[in-house]
Design an enzyme around this catalytic site. Structure first.
Site, PDB file in Angstrom:
ATOM      1  N   GLY A  65      34.531  42.930  36.738  1.00  0.00           N
ATOM      2  CA  GLY A  65      33.990  43.842  37.743  1.00  0.00           C
ATOM      3  C   GLY A  65      32.533  43.513  37.940  1.00  0.00           C
ATOM      4  O   GLY A  65      32.194  42.350  38.156  1.00  0.00           O
ATOM      5  N   GLU A  66      31.695  44.492  37.828  1.00  0.00           N
ATOM      6  CA  GLU A  66      30.251  44.270  37.953  1.00  0.00           C
ATOM      7  C   GLU A  66      29.590  44.955  36.757  1.00  0.00           C
ATOM      8  O   GLU A  66      29.599  46.175  36.643  1.00  0.00           O
ATOM      9  CB  GLU A  66      29.757  44.832  39.286  1.00  0.00           C
ATOM     10  CG  GLU A  66      28.260  44.829  39.446  1.00  0.00           C
ATOM     11  CD  GLU A  66      27.607  43.504  39.081  1.00  0.00           C
ATOM     12  OE1 GLU A  66      28.015  42.452  39.585  1.00  0.00           O
ATOM     13  OE2 GLU A  66      26.669  43.533  38.247  1.00  0.00           O
ATOM     14  N   SER A  67      29.032  44.117  35.876  1.00  0.00           N
ATOM     15  CA  SER A  67      28.559  44.645  34.596  1.00  0.00           C
ATOM     16  C   SER A  67      27.436  45.669  34.768  1.00  0.00           C
ATOM     17  O   SER A  67      27.359  46.630  33.998  1.00  0.00           O
ATOM     18  CB  SER A  67      28.102  43.499  33.699  1.00  0.00           C
ATOM     19  OG  SER A  67      27.097  42.729  34.328  1.00  0.00           O
ATOM     20  N   CYS A  97      34.915  38.517  31.712  1.00  0.00           N
ATOM     21  CA  CYS A  97      33.890  38.368  32.745  1.00  0.00           C
ATOM     22  C   CYS A  97      32.830  39.466  32.609  1.00  0.00           C
ATOM     23  O   CYS A  97      32.042  39.409  31.671  1.00  0.00           O
ATOM     24  CB  CYS A  97      34.554  38.334  34.119  1.00  0.00           C
ATOM     25  SG  CYS A  97      33.555  37.508  35.362  1.00  0.00           S
ATOM     26  N   ARG A 126      24.454  35.930  33.435  1.00  0.00           N
ATOM     27  CA  ARG A 126      25.269  36.423  34.547  1.00  0.00           C
ATOM     28  C   ARG A 126      25.246  35.434  35.710  1.00  0.00           C
ATOM     29  O   ARG A 126      24.263  34.741  35.925  1.00  0.00           O
ATOM     30  CB  ARG A 126      24.748  37.767  35.065  1.00  0.00           C
ATOM     31  CG  ARG A 126      24.937  38.920  34.122  1.00  0.00           C
ATOM     32  CD  ARG A 126      24.301  40.200  34.665  1.00  0.00           C
ATOM     33  NE  ARG A 126      24.909  40.650  35.897  1.00  0.00           N
ATOM     34  CZ  ARG A 126      24.249  40.832  37.047  1.00  0.00           C
ATOM     35  NH1 ARG A 126      22.958  40.583  37.122  1.00  0.00           N
ATOM     36  NH2 ARG A 126      24.887  41.255  38.116  1.00  0.00           N
ATOM     37  N   ILE A 155      35.343  33.989  38.613  1.00  0.00           N
ATOM     38  CA  ILE A 155      34.883  34.715  39.802  1.00  0.00           C
ATOM     39  C   ILE A 155      33.489  35.263  39.502  1.00  0.00           C
ATOM     40  O   ILE A 155      33.345  36.269  38.823  1.00  0.00           O
ATOM     41  CB  ILE A 155      35.848  35.872  40.162  1.00  0.00           C
ATOM     42  CG1 ILE A 155      37.286  35.364  40.305  1.00  0.00           C
ATOM     43  CG2 ILE A 155      35.375  36.582  41.433  1.00  0.00           C
ATOM     44  CD1 ILE A 155      38.332  36.466  40.385  1.00  0.00           C
ATOM     45  N   ARG A 156      32.472  34.560  39.978  1.00  0.00           N
ATOM     46  CA  ARG A 156      31.076  34.953  39.680  1.00  0.00           C
ATOM     47  C   ARG A 156      30.904  35.241  38.189  1.00  0.00           C
ATOM     48  O   ARG A 156      30.307  36.238  37.779  1.00  0.00           O
ATOM     49  CB  ARG A 156      30.670  36.178  40.518  1.00  0.00           C
ATOM     50  CG  ARG A 156      30.588  35.880  42.020  1.00  0.00           C
ATOM     51  CD  ARG A 156      30.375  37.128  42.856  1.00  0.00           C
ATOM     52  NE  ARG A 156      29.236  37.918  42.401  1.00  0.00           N
ATOM     53  CZ  ARG A 156      27.967  37.678  42.702  1.00  0.00           C
ATOM     54  NH1 ARG A 156      27.654  36.618  43.431  1.00  0.00           N
ATOM     55  NH2 ARG A 156      27.022  38.460  42.267  1.00  0.00           N
ATOM     56  N   HIS A 192      39.359  35.123  33.991  1.00  0.00           N
ATOM     57  CA  HIS A 192      40.237  36.287  34.204  1.00  0.00           C
ATOM     58  C   HIS A 192      41.717  35.981  33.930  1.00  0.00           C
ATOM     59  O   HIS A 192      42.497  35.855  34.880  1.00  0.00           O
ATOM     60  CB  HIS A 192      40.125  36.738  35.663  1.00  0.00           C
ATOM     61  CG  HIS A 192      38.807  37.320  36.032  1.00  0.00           C
ATOM     62  ND1 HIS A 192      38.526  38.646  35.904  1.00  0.00           N
ATOM     63  CD2 HIS A 192      37.680  36.741  36.529  1.00  0.00           C
ATOM     64  CE1 HIS A 192      37.297  38.888  36.297  1.00  0.00           C
ATOM     65  NE2 HIS A 192      36.754  37.733  36.676  1.00  0.00           N
ATOM     66  N   GLU A 194      43.918  37.968  33.282  1.00  0.00           N
ATOM     67  CA  GLU A 194      44.741  39.077  33.771  1.00  0.00           C
ATOM     68  C   GLU A 194      45.274  38.851  35.174  1.00  0.00           C
ATOM     69  O   GLU A 194      46.153  39.582  35.624  1.00  0.00           O
ATOM     70  CB  GLU A 194      43.946  40.396  33.700  1.00  0.00           C
ATOM     71  CG  GLU A 194      42.809  40.564  34.705  1.00  0.00           C
ATOM     72  CD  GLU A 194      41.507  39.885  34.285  1.00  0.00           C
ATOM     73  OE1 GLU A 194      41.523  39.081  33.327  1.00  0.00           O
ATOM     74  OE2 GLU A 194      40.474  40.156  34.930  1.00  0.00           O
TER      75      GLU A 194
HETATM   76  N1  GLN Z   1      29.052  38.850  38.253  1.00  0.00           N
HETATM   77  C1  GLN Z   1      29.635  39.982  37.606  1.00  0.00           C
HETATM   78  C2  GLN Z   1      28.650  40.686  36.673  1.00  0.00           C
HETATM   79  O1  GLN Z   1      27.555  40.292  36.558  1.00  0.00           O
HETATM   80  C3  GLN Z   1      30.888  39.612  36.828  1.00  0.00           C
HETATM   81  C4  GLN Z   1      31.969  39.149  37.764  1.00  0.00           C
HETATM   82  C5  GLN Z   1      33.365  39.451  37.308  1.00  0.00           C
HETATM   83  O2  GLN Z   1      33.593  40.264  36.387  1.00  0.00           O
HETATM   84  N2  GLN Z   1      34.322  38.842  37.970  1.00  0.00           N
HETATM   85  O3  GLN Z   1      28.994  41.637  36.050  1.00  0.00           O
END
Ligand code: GLN
Length: 215
Positions: A65-67, A97, A126, A155-156, A192, A194
């Site tokens: 997700g987005e930390s 991630c 990150r 993914i990022r 990921h 999952e």
């Molecule tokens: N870029 C996201 C972060 O900094 C992580 C991306 C992801 O969980 N797919 O949290």
């Protein structure tokens, strides 16, 4: 529909009592995908949003997700300290991630004021793959999971820039950058599993959960 994700409907088959109780931190991110994989592997899955929900689990997954958002929500929901205490107490936790970022002791390129839970003796960066290559797929050698390579989707994602003496590298990219680590009951991947149908990391994590339950 979140009603489909209640623990009752995620239990595998009728013999729910046989499976380990695994929570998925459901503040933000792709917790539904983890819940489905874990239920498919026989775990009794519950979604965790409140501190008291940590008491009913034997292991926890922190999703992608987005930390920075997950960090903020964990503090707003009063979960940060209970999560840190659970980690320190030996709860098995798998972070993918953003979840790996949450587990890292040190986060590079964090947003201002961003905190992690910590526990993994690593430094992660990150969004480490730059704007040209933020999302990609590759096959990884993961000796701990057997001879077949793991197909990994990034993914990022973060990279583990340094692995402290307490932690162990499980997988690296061909250029040597570390993307999967473990330390005792903690497991983290930059990618990921999952979402790819690759369940060996979840199986590996569930073995830690089962060992803890049996101890
Ligand atoms: N870029 C996201 C972060 O900094 C992580 C991306 C992801 O969980 N797919 O949290």
């Amino acid at each position: 529909m979140t009603t489909n994700l209640r623990s009752e409907s995620l239990d595998a088959g009728g013999a729910a009592s046989a499976g380990p109780r695994v929570g998925v931190l459901a503040l933000q991110g792709d917790f539904r995908e983890h819940a489905r994989v874990l239920a498919g592997l026989g775990a009794r899955v519950s979604l965790v949003r409140r501190p008291d929900e940590l008491e009913a689990i034997d292991g926890l997954v922190i999703p992608g997700g987005e930390s920075s958002v997950m960090d903020k929500l964990s503090r707003i929901f009063g979960l940060q300290q209970p999560l840190r205490a659970a980690i320190a107490g030996g709860l098995p936790v798998y972070g993918t991630c953003a979840g790996l970022i949450m587990l890292a002791d040190t986060v590079l390129d964090a947003i201002a004021g961003q905190e992690s839970l910590g526990g993994l003796d690593v430094e992660v960066r990150r969004n480490a793959f730059g704007s040209q290559n933020q999302s990609f797929e590759t096959d990884l050698e993961v000796p701990a999971l057997g001879a077949d390579p793991v197909h990994a989707v990034f993914i990022r994602g973060p990279v583990v820039e340094s692995v402290g003496s307490g932690a162990t590298t499980l997988a690296s990219l061909a250029d040597g950058r570390v993307v999967a680590v473990e330390q005792g009951n903690l497991l983290g991947t930059s990618f990921h599993p999952e979402i790819t149908g690759e369940h060996r990391f979840h199986e590996y994590f569930l073995a830690k959960v089962r060992a803890r339950v049996a101890a």
